[in-house]
Design a protein around this motif. Sequence first.
Motif, PDB file in Angstrom:
ATOM      1  N   LYS A  79      19.208  15.661  15.938  1.00  0.00           N
ATOM      2  CA  LYS A  79      17.723  15.693  16.654  1.00  0.00           C
ATOM      3  C   LYS A  79      17.915  16.480  17.981  1.00  0.00           C
ATOM      4  O   LYS A  79      17.104  17.004  18.256  1.00  0.00           O
ATOM      5  N   LEU A  90      15.524  30.089   6.945  1.00  0.00           N
ATOM      6  CA  LEU A  90      14.215  29.518   7.163  1.00  0.00           C
ATOM      7  C   LEU A  90      13.985  28.905   5.716  1.00  0.00           C
ATOM      8  O   LEU A  90      14.628  29.227   4.632  1.00  0.00           O
ATOM      9  N   TYR A  91      12.894  27.986   5.758  1.00  0.00           N
ATOM     10  CA  TYR A  91      12.717  27.352   4.328  1.00  0.00           C
ATOM     11  C   TYR A  91      11.668  28.435   3.562  1.00  0.00           C
ATOM     12  O   TYR A  91      10.470  28.661   3.970  1.00  0.00           O
ATOM     13  N   ASP A  92      12.464  28.882   2.469  1.00  0.00           N
ATOM     14  CA  ASP A  92      11.585  29.960   1.778  1.00  0.00           C
ATOM     15  C   ASP A  92      10.239  29.352   1.127  1.00  0.00           C
ATOM     16  O   ASP A  92       9.404  30.145   0.671  1.00  0.00           O
ATOM     17  N   ASN A  93      10.177  28.037   0.828  1.00  0.00           N
ATOM     18  CA  ASN A  93       8.896  27.719   0.246  1.00  0.00           C
ATOM     19  C   ASN A  93       7.959  27.179   1.291  1.00  0.00           C
ATOM     20  O   ASN A  93       7.028  26.461   0.741  1.00  0.00           O
ATOM     21  N   LYS A  94       8.142  27.539   2.437  1.00  0.00           N
ATOM     22  CA  LYS A  94       7.005  26.926   3.499  1.00  0.00           C
ATOM     23  C   LYS A  94       6.613  28.308   4.331  1.00  0.00           C
ATOM     24  O   LYS A  94       7.301  29.207   4.383  1.00  0.00           O
ATOM     25  N   LEU A 102       7.845  21.168  10.192  1.00  0.00           N
ATOM     26  CA  LEU A 102       8.241  20.275   9.300  1.00  0.00           C
ATOM     27  C   LEU A 102       9.344  19.110  10.032  1.00  0.00           C
ATOM     28  O   LEU A 102       9.086  17.857   9.666  1.00  0.00           O
ATOM     29  N   ALA A 103      10.203  19.730  10.422  1.00  0.00           N
ATOM     30  CA  ALA A 103      11.344  18.382  11.154  1.00  0.00           C
ATOM     31  C   ALA A 103      10.615  17.733  12.244  1.00  0.00           C
ATOM     32  O   ALA A 103      10.860  16.577  12.030  1.00  0.00           O
ATOM     33  N   LEU A 106       8.802  15.026  10.025  1.00  0.00           N
ATOM     34  CA  LEU A 106       9.453  14.124   9.233  1.00  0.00           C
ATOM     35  C   LEU A 106      10.345  13.297  10.290  1.00  0.00           C
ATOM     36  O   LEU A 106      10.601  12.243   9.791  1.00  0.00           O
ATOM     37  N   VAL A 107      10.997  14.020  11.162  1.00  0.00           N
ATOM     38  CA  VAL A 107      12.173  13.395  11.846  1.00  0.00           C
ATOM     39  C   VAL A 107      11.544  12.782  13.006  1.00  0.00           C
ATOM     40  O   VAL A 107      12.009  11.653  13.543  1.00  0.00           O
ATOM     41  N   LYS A 109       8.299  12.365  13.765  1.00  0.00           N
ATOM     42  CA  LYS A 109       7.089  11.643  13.344  1.00  0.00           C
ATOM     43  C   LYS A 109       5.839  11.919  14.510  1.00  0.00           C
ATOM     44  O   LYS A 109       5.205  11.210  14.967  1.00  0.00           O
ATOM     45  N   ARG A 151      11.581  27.340  15.065  1.00  0.00           N
ATOM     46  CA  ARG A 151      11.628  26.008  14.274  1.00  0.00           C
ATOM     47  C   ARG A 151      12.831  25.135  15.085  1.00  0.00           C
ATOM     48  O   ARG A 151      12.454  23.865  15.094  1.00  0.00           O
ATOM     49  N   SER A 152      13.718  25.744  15.656  1.00  0.00           N
ATOM     50  CA  SER A 152      14.940  24.982  16.364  1.00  0.00           C
ATOM     51  C   SER A 152      14.156  24.210  17.768  1.00  0.00           C
ATOM     52  O   SER A 152      14.536  23.042  18.172  1.00  0.00           O
ATOM     53  N   MET A 155      12.019  20.945  17.929  1.00  0.00           N
ATOM     54  CA  MET A 155      12.734  19.858  17.986  1.00  0.00           C
ATOM     55  C   MET A 155      12.948  19.207  19.432  1.00  0.00           C
ATOM     56  O   MET A 155      13.380  18.335  19.761  1.00  0.00           O
TER      57      MET A 155
ATOM     58  N   GLN B 113      19.706  26.905   2.612  1.00  0.00           N
ATOM     59  CA  GLN B 113      18.592  26.351   2.718  1.00  0.00           C
ATOM     60  C   GLN B 113      18.883  24.564   3.101  1.00  0.00           C
ATOM     61  O   GLN B 113      17.986  24.276   3.797  1.00  0.00           O
ATOM     62  N   ASN B 120      18.401  21.180  11.127  1.00  0.00           N
ATOM     63  CA  ASN B 120      17.115  21.078  11.654  1.00  0.00           C
ATOM     64  C   ASN B 120      16.744  19.411  11.980  1.00  0.00           C
ATOM     65  O   ASN B 120      15.651  19.232  12.557  1.00  0.00           O
ATOM     66  N   LEU B 122      16.752  17.000   9.389  1.00  0.00           N
ATOM     67  CA  LEU B 122      16.431  16.366   8.051  1.00  0.00           C
ATOM     68  C   LEU B 122      17.522  15.788   7.193  1.00  0.00           C
ATOM     69  O   LEU B 122      18.583  16.372   7.527  1.00  0.00           O
ATOM     70  N   GLN B 126      15.499  13.987   2.595  1.00  0.00           N
ATOM     71  CA  GLN B 126      14.386  14.660   2.862  1.00  0.00           C
ATOM     72  C   GLN B 126      14.383  16.196   2.677  1.00  0.00           C
ATOM     73  O   GLN B 126      13.524  16.842   2.332  1.00  0.00           O
ATOM     74  N   GLN B 135      12.060  24.265  -4.763  1.00  0.00           N
ATOM     75  CA  GLN B 135      12.698  25.606  -4.869  1.00  0.00           C
ATOM     76  C   GLN B 135      13.496  25.452  -6.367  1.00  0.00           C
ATOM     77  O   GLN B 135      13.307  26.443  -7.319  1.00  0.00           O
TER      78      GLN B 135
END
Lengths: 245, 213
Positions: A79, A90-94, A102-103, A106-107, A109, A151-152, A155, B113, B120, B122, B126, B135
């Motif tokens: 954390k 990077l998250y390719d699906n976001k 995201l983090a 999720l982490v 809250k 992104r880093s 947090m 990934q 990060n 997670l 998660q 993916q």
Amino acid sequence: MSMIEFKNVEKYYGDFHALKHVNLKIDEGETVVLIGPSGSGKSTLIRTINGLEEIQEGQLLVNGFDLHDPKTDMNRMRKNVGMVFQHFNLYDNKTTLENVMLAPRLVLKRDEAENKKIAMELLEKVGLADKAANMPSELSGGQKQRAAIARSLAMRPKALLFDEPTSALDPEMVGDVLDVMRDIAKDSSMTMLVVTHEMSFAKAVADRVIFMADGEVLEDSTTREFFEKPKEVRAQKFLSQVEHH
Amino acid sequence: MNLLQDNFPTFLQGFGYTLLSSVIALVGSMILGTGFAIMQIVPQKWARKIGNVYVQVFRNIPLLIITFFFFLVVSKYIKMSGFTSGTVALMLYTSAFIAETVRAGILSVDSGQMEGARANGLSFAQAMQHIVLPQAFRISLPSLGNQFINLVKNSSILAFVGGLDLMYQGNMVAANTFDTFSTYIIVAIFYLVITLPLSYYMQHLERKLKHAA
């Protein structure tokens, strides 16, 4: 207070001795650049700091967590320790914005409205506010890396690790990424460890330079000392090679 | 045409049971298959072993034998109908193939990934749920589509254990009317009513997700 401390750390990949008897201390708020020829163990060293690589012997303390202790909660440790990779990861699906949000969601809250506000501010800071809705595949290399830095930062880490952040970039993209990193280094509470070949960045930003070769830390000096009169022959040779380019 | 009209409620009941069995087995095998796929890639050796044994057992035994095992052996201890035995067998059998498909999908997602997500902050779970699995599913979509279509067709093993499905009802109608040819043509068309939209839907999904990436 020391943020990162290596005490007699040994790391092996099978028979290969990747980190040899590493002793190292990085204080809170320091900016340290780690340099050395390829294969010297720089990336391995930086990856042990957030537990992406395990160490076999010795002690490694990061923000008070003992990383060689199997009982240590790595998720809690991470954390406070961010990492920026050579290939961005990077998250390719976001979308860019979701990558940043995201983090913390999720982490930590973090409240959704606040999360979005912080994320947008960070994207603004790295010059990507207009790319918030884009997927990583639609970004250039330099933009990807700046998004990864945002992104880093989202947090709110105490320490940031950079593993050759500009090595995979086209030359014209490097400047923007270094500018962002320079900005972060100005924040006196942030501890930064940067593996890089960018000597001008090291000279301008680092408090201290660590030189590695063959898995050993050969030199650990202030930036001025290191660049003006490096003690180690191998460091001298390395400097003369990189500075001829 | 008369054959269809006269026996329509029978065919429709069979169609309903086939659809019900397929939906249950599909959802169940996706959950089980994904679970066993993850078990096979975690660092814990014992989990990998269990995952691997599960997949090898259910993938390498004929579906009919698994079905008979549940219908004749397991049902002595746990009361279950032919429909249930067949559906459970179908679910387990298919889950082994889905586990292999999803595992291959996970392995083809760039390892950066997972690393990026862990660095990060997670947790492994998660990172799997939000980053790697979405993916992996996208990559495995074409072969998952094949598994789903096979599943629907394989549900015809219910007929062997009195599962009241389309194939079972078809057999009944054929035996009563002696018009085997027309009966099985009708049965085949009913299967197509499920499998054709399913395969078009999977193709549509593939195209849609390709653009999203």
